[in-house]
Structures are given as C-alpha cells and as structure tokens.
Enzyme design. Structure first.
Site: not given
Ligand code: LCS
Length: 390
Positions: A182, A57, A110, A207
């Site tokens: 972001d 951690r 998001y 992603k």
């Molecule tokens: N920032 C952006 C721009 C995102 O699109 C997402 C998730 C996150 C942060 C959060 O990331 P995660 O915790 O899911 O790794 N976006 C998603 C989407 O457009 N579809 O499913 C998740």
C-alpha cells in the site's frame, strides 16, 4: 516513450490520447453504457472477439486514462481504478486469495484494512498472520506452504514505521508469495514498490493522488495478467469500480502532484523539526528525522519522507485532546494528502477498529496524534501549533 519521461512530465501527459475535437483536456465520458451498431457487434464485444466499450463497470475511456497514467508512474504493466482505497485493498487481496489460503500482513495498517484482514478474510476461510514487518526474520518465519500474499503499508498509517520493500519482497518471492504494498503515503513520486521487487501496489487515491479532498477512490497496479483478473473476475462481479467523474477529477488533481508533494514534504520536515524541539512534545514520528527507525531508507527506498507526521505530547490523553481542540488553522478531520492541514486522533478515529490491546501490539499509543501537512505556509501552521501549546 512515456516510460522514459520524468515523472513530472508523466503526471501531465502519460495515458492521454489526443481528442478528435482538439480539446486540450480529455473529455469526461459520463456514460453508464455504450451503444452497439448491431446485435452481432454486442455479442462480439461480450465474447472478447472485438475491442470496444460495453458498460462502465467493465471499462470506461476516462477511467482507462487514469489507469494508464498510474501504471506508467508506478512502472507497472497495468492498473485498475476502484471506488475507494478499501475497494483497492479488498480487490487486490480477493484477486489472489481463496478458501484455505494464508496471508502474512503487517500488524499495523489503516484501521479498516485491519478489519478486512482480521474480520472478513477469516469469514471466507483465509487464515491471517499479523507480524511486525520491521522484523524480516519474523516475516520469513510466518510464511507457510499455504501463504499466497505478503501485505503491508510503508510508511505505516499512523505511526510511520518504515519497512524495507526490497528485503521483504525478496523473502516473499523465494517462497512464491506475492507482495502487495500500500503506497498511499508516498505515491509513485516518492516510492515505486514494483521497481523494488513488489508484485502489486495499491493506493487510496482519495489522498495525495487526487489531493483536493473531494473524491473517494482507489487504484491497484500490477502485471497485465493480474490486473486483467482483478478487473474481469473480481471488480466485474464484486462491483467496486470508480465513477468516471471521480476518475476525471483525479486526472486533474494528478497534474499538480509533483509540485504539491514538494511543498508537503518541505513543510512537513520543518514542522517535524519544530515539534521535535518543543519542550511539550514527548516523541515525534517522522522518517525525515535522524532518530526515526526508517531514516536510513529516506533517499533510498523513498525519495523524501512525505507529508504525514505523528507525535505524542508530554501530557495525558485529555491534555492531547485539549491541544487538538485549541487549534484554529489545522482542521480536525481524518484523511490526508489534501491542501488543508488536518489533525486527528488515531486511537479514537482512524484506528478505532482495533481493540486497545491490538493497538498496543501494533505500537499505536492512545496518546498519539497524527497530522497531514497541507499546502498552507508552514510559518502559519507552526504559529497555530505554538498558540495551541500556550
Ligand atoms: N490505505 C491506507 C494507507 C489508508 O490510509 C486508507 C484510508 C485506505 C487504504 C483506505 O482508503 P479509502 O477507502 O478511505 O480511500 N486512510 C484514511 C485515514 O488515514 N484517514 O481517513 C481515511
């Protein structure tokens, strides 16, 4: 030297240290804890008087390699890996914000980022003002003496609005406000916010960075001092660190990011143009199209327009949903940046945490569909869209 390499080379080699065994690929340090040779040594490590690992951690060799690689790619001093993109969002914000502070954020983000901003931060006494970051004057006007952070995504999930990172960072900097961007939709290969004046970059590494749809992860990048605070004050105690196994998978995935992105971007441009010329399509949102609000920043702020497209059909919501259900090759799923091409309906899926009124204010129509163009042949993808229209 790593800083001078081209990014395709950095993707393969940056952050890597030769393993004593001669292994080409870094070993996975799948260990929760690290042994001390004596009680005194354990004490020295906890006191920070001796370098070395303690407990995963607090740091792990595999996770650290990923952090070094991403920092080089983003042109940042340091990076920290987190358990998800949302852990990256919350860690980055909690590193800077305390009770009584104020944050200015984009009105379109998001869905879960929106919940974090509008539901959770206020619970801890942080005031949030949402603005359309296309309007630099509105951003300037929203900043008060209590503002600590300006936060936005660009391009925006889901409708791909593009914000001017240099202009917005300059406004924030003048008022001693930290800009956090972001960069999930672009990755450092298409856009480097820190080089444009931002202070911190965050990612959902779920992603494009990982790119294979098998990991949930996040990253934050910034100055040595801020990342130190994020790691040893926020992540240490809130606990949202990345598992070394997931870090190892992302290290593997990132080696091919450059070649993957070339295909994602080329196919997305083709598909966006196909959709734009289709009689049953009302509007296409893709920065690579001439009529898109952010088109003038493509080739400048962002090298290419990325692999995500949003569009509205010339029909009602039921017709749009029927179109989605008609697809055979495109997969109905949230997420983006994977090998598989995905389609989803933001209003009922990724952006369902918004109320209908909040979505309207953020420019997210109930009819909007969002696609993530994968690595399949674009002709097959277009043929599948075509059969769903007929
Ligand atoms: N920032 C952006 C721009 C995102 O699109 C997402 C998730 C996150 C942060 C959060 O990331 P995660 O915790 O899911 O790794 N976006 C998603 C989407 O457009 N579809 O499913 C998740």
């Amino acid at each position: 030297m790593q800083q001078r390499w081209k990014q395709a080379t950095q993707l393969v080699h940056a952050g890597h240290e030769k393993d004593p065994s001669g292994a080409l690929v870094s070993p996975l340090y799948q260990s929760a804890t690290f042994t001390f040779t004596s009680a005194e040594q354990g004490g020295r490590r906890f006191a920070g008087d001796e370098p070395g690992y303690i407990y995963t951690r607090l740091g792990n060799p595999t996770t650290n390699e990923l952090e070094r690689k991403l920092a080089v790619l983003e042109g940042a001093e340091a990076a920290a890996a987190t358990a998800s993109g949302m852990a990256a969002v919350s860690t980055a914000l909690l590193t800077h914000l305390s009770q009584g502070d104020h944050i200015v954020a984009s009105h379109a983000v998001y869905g879960c980022t929106y919940s974090f901003l509008t539901e959770h931060l206020p619970r801890y006494g942080v005031e949030v003002t949402l603005v359309d970051c296309k309007d630099a004057d509105a951003v300037k006007a929203a900043i008060t003496s209590k503002t600590k952070v300006l936060f936005f995504e660009t391009p925006v999930n889901p409708h791909l609005d593009v914000y001017d990172i240099s202009a917005l960072s300059a406004i924030a900097r003048q008022q001693q406000v930290v800009t956090i961007v972001d960069n999930t939709f672009m990755t450092p290969l298409l856009q480097q916010p820190i080089k444009l004046g931002a202070d911190m970059v965050i990612h959902s590494a779920t992603k494009y960075l990982n790119g294979h749809g098998d990991v949930i992860a996040g990253m934050i990048c910034g100055s040595e001092a801020v990342i130190e605070k994020a790691k040893y004050e926020v992540l240490k105690d809130f606990g949202g660190v990345l598992s070394p196994h997931d870090a190892w998978l992302i290290l593997r995935g990132m080696k091919t990011l450059d070649v993957r992105l070339s295909r994602h971007c080329a196919s997305a441009q083709r598909i966006a143009e196909y959709l734009q010329n289709h009689s049953q399509v009302e509007k296409v949102y893709y920065p690579g199209l001439n009529d898109h609000q952010g088109n003038s920043l493509v080739g400048k702020q962002m090298k290419q327009a990325g692999g995500v497209i949003a569009f509205e059909l010339r029909c009602d919501l039921a017709g749009s949903i029927a179109f989605v259900n008609q697809l055979k090759l495109w997969t109905i799923a949230v997420s983006l940046g994977d090998a598989e091409s995905l389609i989803q309906h933001p209003a009922s899926m990724t952006h369902s945490p918004y109320t209908p009124e909040q979505r309207l204010a953020a420019g997210i129509s109930d009819n909007l569909l969002r696609i993530s163009v994968g690595l399949e042949d674009s002709e097959d993808l277009i043929a599948d869209l075509e059969q769903a229209f007929t």
